[in-house]
Design an enzyme around this catalytic site. Sequence first.
Site, PDB file in Angstrom:
ATOM      1  N   TYR A 324       0.814  -1.225   0.000  1.00 54.47           N
ATOM      2  CA  TYR A 324       0.000   0.000   0.000  1.00 54.47           C
ATOM      3  C   TYR A 324       0.842   1.266   0.000  1.00 54.47           C
ATOM      4  O   TYR A 324       0.301   2.351   0.184  1.00 54.47           O
ATOM      5  CB  TYR A 324      -0.856   0.098   1.268  1.00 54.47           C
ATOM      6  CG  TYR A 324      -1.628  -1.106   1.698  1.00 54.47           C
ATOM      7  CD1 TYR A 324      -2.503  -1.760   0.825  1.00 54.47           C
ATOM      8  CD2 TYR A 324      -1.548  -1.563   3.004  1.00 54.47           C
ATOM      9  CE1 TYR A 324      -3.253  -2.836   1.257  1.00 54.47           C
ATOM     10  CE2 TYR A 324      -2.295  -2.646   3.440  1.00 54.47           C
ATOM     11  CZ  TYR A 324      -3.138  -3.279   2.562  1.00 54.47           C
ATOM     12  OH  TYR A 324      -3.880  -4.340   2.992  1.00 54.47           O
ATOM     13  N   CYS A 350      14.136  -9.834  -3.447  1.00 53.91           N
ATOM     14  CA  CYS A 350      14.452  -9.457  -4.825  1.00 53.91           C
ATOM     15  C   CYS A 350      13.247  -8.829  -5.512  1.00 53.91           C
ATOM     16  O   CYS A 350      12.673  -9.405  -6.442  1.00 53.91           O
ATOM     17  CB  CYS A 350      14.928 -10.683  -5.596  1.00 53.91           C
ATOM     18  SG  CYS A 350      16.308 -11.464  -4.780  1.00 53.91           S
TER      19      CYS A 350
END
Length: 420
Positions: A324, A350
Amino acid sequence: MPYNAGFMCGFGLTGSAWTCDGVPLSAIAAAVGTPAYVYSAATIRDRLGAFSAGFASYPHAIHYALKANSNLAVVRVVRAAGGLVDANSGGEIDVALRAGYAPGDIVLTGVGKTPAEIDRAVALGVKAINAESSGELDRIAAVARARQTIARVALRVNPDVAADSHPHISTGLSTHKFGVPIGAARAIARQAGARGELAFVGLHVHVASQMLGLEPLRQAAAAVVGLARELRDDHVTVEHVDLGGGLGIAYDGEPVPSADQYAAALIEVVRPSGLTLVVEPGRAIVGAAGALLTSVVDVKPQSGGKWFVVLDAGMSELMRPALYGAYHRIVLVEPRATDPVSCDVVGPICESSDVFGVDRRLPLPAVGAVVAVLDAGAYGSAMASNYNRHALPVEVMVDAGAWRVVRRRQTIDDQLVCEE
Ligand SMILES: *Cc1c(COP(=O)(O)O)cnc(C)c1O
């Protein structure tokens, strides 16, 4: 600390170190390692107490939203403090039962309940199944008929109210997947109320999470109270209106309505109806009650005099920033006296979205230093995953000056136990 105004517990700087209810966070990190979630039992009790006090003048029930954090120890603290529960899945029903709740203490919500979840809720006889559609009411009725019982249901209404929260956690617009449109609700409720297999007990609404204003909640409450009045004219009487959760917390010191103000606003709208008022707070109960402890594993310069501070926790432990763009305060549990520099505080995963904070002013930490990501009690551990084969973190409860491990760190064997 302004963040802790109003309650004398939780996370704060005590002398020269950050503590949880007086216990130094560095001591916990040294004992259990990092990443680790730490919870303050006193804060959970305090927040629940604030809700109870706010609603004390009116018939009410507080159903803690388990999806915010369903660690058994957290749920047991909620239960001992008198909170009931809102489950969003069969798994959360099971956690509630194991924490000692009775079926009558549980409301079941969920936009996509499976046949197995409906069957379990009907068989147990939960306080209310918050139905999301007329098709779901049919399926609940069919199960009740087959089991020769009567299922207690409420209808989730979509009030078409804009919540002024983040789009990913707003649920009350007609374009969102939740509930039935307010315009269709009367007919659906009337039909449900006429069915012998259903006890139509309530109306349900939940407009958003992390709301910082009360107006959308007032509007949603007014919508369901108006609908309850129409249904009374149709000779369908409900017991309660369930106004969901959604009260925000001060992640960045922003002003947030108090539990008292929240309760007063809702009671004002509901009182003329005489209906019992149900609420389902999640974040407002546990958000400030938890922190994520994580260690610095690398520090490296970037252009423009800024630094990358790389942690041993990332989006697999705390997904909110990546999901968010959520803001969390980040502090060194043992602050240094050096001048702050600009840091991008990042996780080891990653993914370029694996960032906890951009341009944070921090004294440059040493590798090995422990950092606390604050206000991580809600939707932190609950959303954690094994991405990159990270272990689910150890969790610690601090209670009355002592602490204990309430979930051990996952091992690789735990992760692989279900695999061939
Ligand atoms: C998520 C949710 C809650 C809890 O929301 P918070 O913002 O954490 O208070 C309550 N009720 C329903 C139906 C929900 O989906």
